[in-house]
Write an enzyme that holds these catalytic residues in place. Sequence first.
Site, PDB file in Angstrom:
ATOM      1  N   GLU A   4      32.766  33.887  33.465  1.00 20.31           N
ATOM      2  CA  GLU A   4      33.788  34.799  32.957  1.00 20.31           C
ATOM      3  C   GLU A   4      35.085  34.475  33.692  1.00 20.31           C
ATOM      4  O   GLU A   4      35.093  34.396  34.917  1.00 20.31           O
ATOM      5  CB  GLU A   4      33.373  36.243  33.224  1.00 20.31           C
ATOM      6  CG  GLU A   4      34.361  37.292  32.739  1.00 20.31           C
ATOM      7  CD  GLU A   4      33.930  38.714  33.103  1.00 20.31           C
ATOM      8  OE1 GLU A   4      34.163  39.632  32.306  1.00 20.31           O
ATOM      9  OE2 GLU A   4      33.355  38.882  34.214  1.00 20.31           O
ATOM     10  N   GLU A  42      42.801  45.047  29.945  1.00 15.66           N
ATOM     11  CA  GLU A  42      41.595  45.670  30.486  1.00 15.66           C
ATOM     12  C   GLU A  42      41.983  46.878  31.330  1.00 15.66           C
ATOM     13  O   GLU A  42      42.938  46.815  32.108  1.00 15.66           O
ATOM     14  CB  GLU A  42      40.791  44.681  31.332  1.00 15.66           C
ATOM     15  CG  GLU A  42      39.531  45.289  31.942  1.00 15.66           C
ATOM     16  CD  GLU A  42      38.584  44.260  32.538  1.00 15.66           C
ATOM     17  OE1 GLU A  42      37.496  44.666  33.011  1.00 15.66           O
ATOM     18  OE2 GLU A  42      38.909  43.050  32.523  1.00 15.66           O
TER      19      GLU A  42
END
Length: 284
Positions: free
Chosen positions: A116, A207
């Site tokens: 990620e 985010e």
Amino acid sequence: MAYKSLLCLALLAVTAAALEVFDNSTEPIDKRSIPNGEGTNNGYFYSVYSDTTVTGTYTNGPGGEYTLTWGGSGDVVVGKGWNPGGPMSVEYSGTYAPDGNSYLSVYGWMTSPLVEYYITESFGTYNPSTGGTHLGTCSSDGGVYDIYTQTRTNAPSIQGTATFQQYWSIRQTHRVGGTVTTGNHYACWEAVGLPMGTFNYMILATEGYSSSGSSTITVGQGTGTGSSSAPSGPSSTSTAPSSVPTGGSVAEWGQCGGIGYSGPTACASPFTCTVVNAYYSQCL
């Protein structure tokens, strides 16, 4: 007769709920999850992920535009981009107004190995490098980015719950808008010993974690893919250690040596501390 009418209405309601799909309209985030929050809109891949405790709305706009408002607790990650991602010139603009823990990043995944990654342009009150291992810096697109890595254990991923590495490039001077040449960062990561995999999706993501805020971002693709200058490590007068561990215990993929590094240098069995470059040795 009234009973039959009520029954018909109930059946119609159930059928309508089952047919509900995600489109361009504004939708409550708490209806989203990874399976039903991914798709294509106006030629761009989009992804919407949120915990059930997050409140707010996500809206797909024209072209590469999206808008997010969020609040509540838990994690939300949304954005538009490409599937697959890879080396390219990502151009973006817009507004980003977080209140609390939040990141604005080129965000993506790789497989084989599962990774990620974040190329973070701005963040809120929490620095995402906290707890990570600093590997050096990368100069790209008029800015300097700090390179970090850390291990996520038994965490959500595109392959279900898994243990994997995170790669971070965090811009030292925050900005909202500009060009991100992703190929530069991939080359910098490889230069400090971070292996690259097969590209999965990549988005310009907002985010938020247990915070609130809003963003309206438009993303597009420019020309070029990038070629990085060599990354530089932290200033130090010490020398790189040998690949022979001298104490402590470091898990696979963890840092075990390098200029400026003062942590443990012994790898957990059966891994070996391997010198990747002067600034970074890794348990492999």
